[in-house]
Design an enzyme around this catalytic site. Structure first.
Site, PDB file in Angstrom:
ATOM      1  CB  CYS A 161      -0.944  -0.014   1.183  1.00  0.00           C
ATOM      2  SG  CYS A 161      -1.990  -1.475   1.153  1.00  0.00           S
ATOM      3  CG  HIS A 172      -3.331   2.901   1.949  1.00  0.00           C
ATOM      4  ND1 HIS A 172      -3.771   2.448   0.727  1.00  0.00           N
ATOM      5  CD2 HIS A 172      -3.431   1.846   2.805  1.00  0.00           C
ATOM      6  CE1 HIS A 172      -4.110   1.173   0.844  1.00  0.00           C
ATOM      7  NE2 HIS A 172      -3.911   0.784   2.088  1.00  0.00           N
ATOM      8  CG  ASN A 230      -6.648  -1.551   0.853  1.00  0.00           C
ATOM      9  OD1 ASN A 230      -5.958  -1.082  -0.054  1.00  0.00           O
ATOM     10  ND2 ASN A 230      -6.132  -1.990   1.981  1.00  0.00           N
TER      11      ASN A 230
HETATM   12  O1  UT7 Z   1      -3.908  -1.743   3.287  1.00  0.00           O
HETATM   13  C1  UT7 Z   1      -3.284  -2.726   4.012  1.00  0.00           C
HETATM   14  C2  UT7 Z   1      -3.465  -2.467   5.407  1.00  0.00           C
HETATM   15  N1  UT7 Z   1      -4.673  -3.078   5.910  1.00  0.00           N
HETATM   16  C3  UT7 Z   1      -5.319  -2.443   6.843  1.00  0.00           C
HETATM   17  O2  UT7 Z   1      -4.971  -1.348   7.194  1.00  0.00           O
HETATM   18  C4  UT7 Z   1      -6.468  -3.154   7.529  1.00  0.00           C
HETATM   19  C5  UT7 Z   1      -6.385  -2.882   8.998  1.00  0.00           C
HETATM   20  N2  UT7 Z   1      -7.375  -3.586   9.773  1.00  0.00           N
HETATM   21  C6  UT7 Z   1      -8.699  -3.290   9.701  1.00  0.00           C
HETATM   22  O3  UT7 Z   1      -9.118  -2.458   8.916  1.00  0.00           O
HETATM   23  C7  UT7 Z   1      -9.634  -3.971  10.672  1.00  0.00           C
HETATM   24  O4  UT7 Z   1      -8.891  -4.636  11.634  1.00  0.00           O
HETATM   25  C8  UT7 Z   1     -10.618  -4.962   9.992  1.00  0.00           C
HETATM   26  C9  UT7 Z   1     -11.645  -4.204   9.169  1.00  0.00           C
HETATM   27  C10 UT7 Z   1      -9.849  -5.946   9.115  1.00  0.00           C
HETATM   28  C11 UT7 Z   1     -11.379  -5.755  11.061  1.00  0.00           C
HETATM   29  O5  UT7 Z   1     -12.070  -4.862  11.914  1.00  0.00           O
HETATM   30  P1  UT7 Z   1     -11.958  -5.009  13.483  1.00  0.00           P
HETATM   31  O6  UT7 Z   1     -12.830  -3.985  14.071  1.00  0.00           O
HETATM   32  O7  UT7 Z   1     -10.496  -4.979  13.845  1.00  0.00           O
HETATM   33  O8  UT7 Z   1     -12.578  -6.423  13.725  1.00  0.00           O
HETATM   34  P2  UT7 Z   1     -11.920  -7.708  14.405  1.00  0.00           P
HETATM   35  O9  UT7 Z   1     -10.877  -8.306  13.529  1.00  0.00           O
HETATM   36  O10 UT7 Z   1     -11.550  -7.390  15.819  1.00  0.00           O
HETATM   37  O11 UT7 Z   1     -13.155  -8.678  14.442  1.00  0.00           O
HETATM   38  C12 UT7 Z   1     -14.307  -8.380  15.252  1.00  0.00           C
HETATM   39  C13 UT7 Z   1     -15.346  -9.454  14.988  1.00  0.00           C
HETATM   40  C14 UT7 Z   1     -14.787 -10.865  15.048  1.00  0.00           C
HETATM   41  O12 UT7 Z   1     -15.778 -11.694  15.630  1.00  0.00           O
HETATM   42  P3  UT7 Z   1     -15.682 -12.104  17.180  1.00  0.00           P
HETATM   43  O13 UT7 Z   1     -14.356 -12.821  17.320  1.00  0.00           O
HETATM   44  O14 UT7 Z   1     -15.728 -10.813  17.939  1.00  0.00           O
HETATM   45  O15 UT7 Z   1     -16.881 -12.964  17.358  1.00  0.00           O
HETATM   46  C15 UT7 Z   1     -14.619 -11.245  13.613  1.00  0.00           C
HETATM   47  O16 UT7 Z   1     -14.719 -12.638  13.397  1.00  0.00           O
HETATM   48  O17 UT7 Z   1     -15.857  -9.288  13.660  1.00  0.00           O
HETATM   49  C16 UT7 Z   1     -15.802 -10.543  12.978  1.00  0.00           C
HETATM   50  N3  UT7 Z   1     -15.654 -10.284  11.561  1.00  0.00           N
HETATM   51  C17 UT7 Z   1     -16.706 -10.087  10.759  1.00  0.00           C
HETATM   52  N4  UT7 Z   1     -18.021 -10.075  10.996  1.00  0.00           N
HETATM   53  C18 UT7 Z   1     -18.836  -9.845   9.957  1.00  0.00           C
HETATM   54  C19 UT7 Z   1     -14.515 -10.171  10.824  1.00  0.00           C
HETATM   55  N5  UT7 Z   1     -14.820  -9.922   9.542  1.00  0.00           N
HETATM   56  C20 UT7 Z   1     -16.170  -9.862   9.472  1.00  0.00           C
HETATM   57  C21 UT7 Z   1     -17.076  -9.620   8.430  1.00  0.00           C
HETATM   58  N6  UT7 Z   1     -18.385  -9.620   8.713  1.00  0.00           N
HETATM   59  N7  UT7 Z   1     -16.680  -9.380   7.164  1.00  0.00           N
END
Ligand code: UT7
Length: 326
Positions: free
Chosen positions: A109, A251, A281
């Site tokens: 990125c 980004h 992204n």
């Molecule tokens: O460009 C490259 C760099 N990439 C980034 O900068 C991405 C950085 N990270 C992020 O943007 C975020 O961490 C994400 C969008 C990937 C995830 O968001 P989050 O608020 O950090 O969620 P999390 O990983 O803590 O997950 C929270 C919950 C989990 O369920 P439990 O364990 O709390 O039951 C996940 O399994 O959300 C669940 N989850 C989803 N639920 C519905 C993860 N993906 C999804 C989904 N739909 N698509």
């Protein structure tokens, strides 16, 4: 200076509701956690060089140049058409830039910020007249559409700029840059197989190792911290405050990352471009896509002071300070 800009996204759109039919997710979750509503995805047979070519041809035309005027091509991408030849060679051939040399730049990125810096140093040295910088990715080619935690995040797209020496009448300038890498962050965002460490095999395919793997929270925290840190560093070195900027173009990985980092920097939201809603992204293409929206929306004008900032897999971190020239 950046002399021209053009972008291209493939026509097909995947909405959040489309994903809700593919994996266990909802429009509300995706929108609230990421800010994404839809992303553009290529049809089968369309590769990174095809998207790059579309953006490149228009950028060269908008610069008032022909492909023969380009002497350097840098393509930032993590999704080259193939391992080799490099995508810069493929783009060079497709646009007919007969006098150019070039190479691919793999910084995920941060590829666009790194490539703009590299091009501006090559131009600044006097070695070249006109460099074409392309940021292009077909992320759909390395995304696991069974993994809800990554598949909803990414889209396909391309952006291109022509970097040339500024003339006496030009206000545009690439003023400064600040870049760093932190290889300890590698395991937080990577594609495990397909390279020399784990060449393709039935086993790597069965284990789904040819797809992006991400520890989202680790990347999220690093991105917020480093976006703020690198922005402050380059601004301070130039005797500037965040409030001196006319536009901050980060980004686009997650709306919450951008809002959190710009909140800490104290940059008014009217000076921050967020267009992740429509594109997701797109890795190397997010910054040119955001610049393009800023230009088209009348939010980026000749003479504006702009900061580009990026954090990506590697980890790679980048910032480019510039004055917009057209
Ligand atoms: O460009 C490259 C760099 N990439 C980034 O900068 C991405 C950085 N990270 C992020 O943007 C975020 O961490 C994400 C969008 C990937 C995830 O968001 P989050 O608020 O950090 O969620 P999390 O990983 O803590 O997950 C929270 C919950 C989990 O369920 P439990 O364990 O709390 O039951 C996940 O399994 O959300 C669940 N989850 C989803 N639920 C519905 C993860 N993906 C999804 C989904 N739909 N698509």
């Amino acid at each position: 200076m950046i002399r021209s800009l053009a972008t291209y996204v493939p026509p097909r759109v995947l909405t959040n509701d489309d994903f809700a039919r593919m994996v266990d997710t909802t429009n509300e979750w995706i929108l609230q956690r990421t800010g994404i509503r839809e992303r553009h995805i290529v049809d089968a047979g369309v590769a990174t060089s095809d998207l790059g070519k579309e953006a490149a041809v228009r950028a060269i035309e908008r610069a008032g140049l022909t492909p023969d005027d380009i002497d350097l091509i840098i393509v930032g991408t993590v999704t080259p058409d193939m391992m080799f030849p490099c995508t810069a060679c493929l783009v060079q051939n497709k646009i007919g830039a007969h006098h150019a040399w070039g190479f691919d730049l793999n910084a995920a990125c941060s590829a666009f910020t790194y490539a703009v810096t590299t091009a501006s140093q090559m131009i600044g040295s006097g070695a070249h007249d006109h460099a074409l910088v392309v940021g292009a990715d077909v992320m759909s080619s390395i995304i696991d559409y069974k993994d809800r935690s990554t598949c909803v995040l990414f889209g396909d797209g391309a952006g291109a700029v022509v970097v040339s020496a500024a003339g006496e009448d030009d206000v545009g300038r690439i003023l400064d840059f600040e870049h760093e890498i932190d290889g300890a962050g590698g395991p937080a965002l990577y594609m495990p197989a397909g390279g020399s460490l784990r060449p393709p095999s039935h086993q790597t395919i069965d284990l789904r190792l040819h797809y992006v793997k991400q520890d989202g929270q680790t990347v999220f925290k690093f991105a917020v911290r480093k976006t703020e840190e690198i922005s402050r560093r380059v601004l301070e070195r130039n005797g500037l405050k965040p409030s001196d900027l006319d536009l901050f173009v980060s980004h686009q990985a997650n709306r919450r990352i951008i809002q959190s980092a710009t909140g800490k920097l104290g940059i008014d939201e009217s000076k921050v471009i967020i267009n992740i809603e429509r594109f997701g992204n797109t890795t190397a293409a997010t910054i040119p896509l955001a610049l393009n929206d800023a230009v088209c929306g009348g939010r980026l004008k000749k003479g504006d002071l702009v900061l580009l900032a990026s954090v990506g897999a590697g980890f790679t971190v980048g910032a480019v300070l510039l004055r917009w020239g057209f």
